[in-house]
Scaffold this active site. Sequence first.
Site, PDB file in Angstrom:
ATOM      1  N   PRO A 112       2.169  41.608  34.308  1.00 15.94           N
ATOM      2  CA  PRO A 112       2.111  40.546  35.400  1.00 15.94           C
ATOM      3  C   PRO A 112       2.815  41.274  36.442  1.00 15.94           C
ATOM      4  O   PRO A 112       2.906  40.509  37.227  1.00 15.94           O
ATOM      5  CB  PRO A 112       1.972  39.376  34.734  1.00 15.94           C
ATOM      6  N   GLU A 159       6.117  38.059  24.242  1.00 15.44           N
ATOM      7  CA  GLU A 159       6.546  38.011  25.301  1.00 15.44           C
ATOM      8  C   GLU A 159       7.401  39.612  26.575  1.00 15.44           C
ATOM      9  O   GLU A 159       8.026  39.659  28.213  1.00 15.44           O
ATOM     10  CB  GLU A 159       8.310  37.524  25.635  1.00 15.44           C
ATOM     11  N   ARG A 161     -17.577  51.988  36.788  1.00 15.51           N
ATOM     12  CA  ARG A 161     -18.729  52.156  38.171  1.00 15.51           C
ATOM     13  C   ARG A 161     -19.096  52.846  39.932  1.00 15.51           C
ATOM     14  O   ARG A 161     -20.148  52.725  40.228  1.00 15.51           O
ATOM     15  CB  ARG A 161     -18.941  50.282  38.689  1.00 15.51           C
ATOM     16  N   ASP A 190     -21.418  46.303  47.711  1.00  9.87           N
ATOM     17  CA  ASP A 190     -20.346  45.500  46.761  1.00  9.87           C
ATOM     18  C   ASP A 190     -19.731  44.637  47.502  1.00  9.87           C
ATOM     19  O   ASP A 190     -18.305  45.566  48.605  1.00  9.87           O
ATOM     20  CB  ASP A 190     -19.812  45.667  45.484  1.00  9.87           C
TER      21      ASP A 190
END
Length: 238
Positions: free
Chosen positions: A89, A116, A154, A169
């Site tokens: 993150p 963690e 893709r 897209d």
Amino acid sequence: MRFDVLTLFPEIFTGYLGESLLNKAIDKQLVEAHVHNLRDWANDKHNRVDDRPFGGGPGMVIRVQPVVEAIEQIQPLSDKPGRLILLSPQGRTLNQPLVEELAQEERLTMICGRYEGFDQRVIDLLQPEEISLGDFVLNGGEVAAMAIIDSVIRLIPGVLGDEQSAVDDSFSEGNRLLEFPQYTRPREYRGLNVPEVLLGGNHQEIHAWRKQQSLDKTKMRRADLLDEQSDDANQNKR
């Protein structure tokens, strides 16, 4: 394109790798996907790969030794060492330009975290590129790894039935804005009709309509994308 994924939960990928476009791409030998169990590199009889954090605090931290030694053995499995990615993150946010960049690689090696996170020395020693799906926290990096695989394949020639769809897209190379509305049969449903312009066969008018719809939708939902395009245009003039 070869994908290597290092994870504590390889079973998560079993169903995913056997479905839809990814499975077809693997069958066509356009894509290779190899999942490695981090516990195979544990060095104690209990196959432990985590421990309590020094300094105290909640949860467990993934130890440095199994991760580093796993990557040292995984990278030589192919002629290309691969672009090394740690799903975190705290990383660079995944977006379509980054996906297009990753799709130019011949191999991606991804490390999925849990608990963690990792002992900092994993990052210090391996120097991976950290990538995040966004400003939120998942239980582990497996979903993020799947998102990267799904978005990258893709763009591999031969994977999609019509490669133009990947260009048009939302956020994509041919359209950095949101995609225009799409319709199919029936022409009318519960009082809602397909726009007449799409039924007339005039491709110039259809193109203009779609372009305007894309612009209007972006203004309403993601005006920040228009600001980014304006900034890019100004930089190109310099």
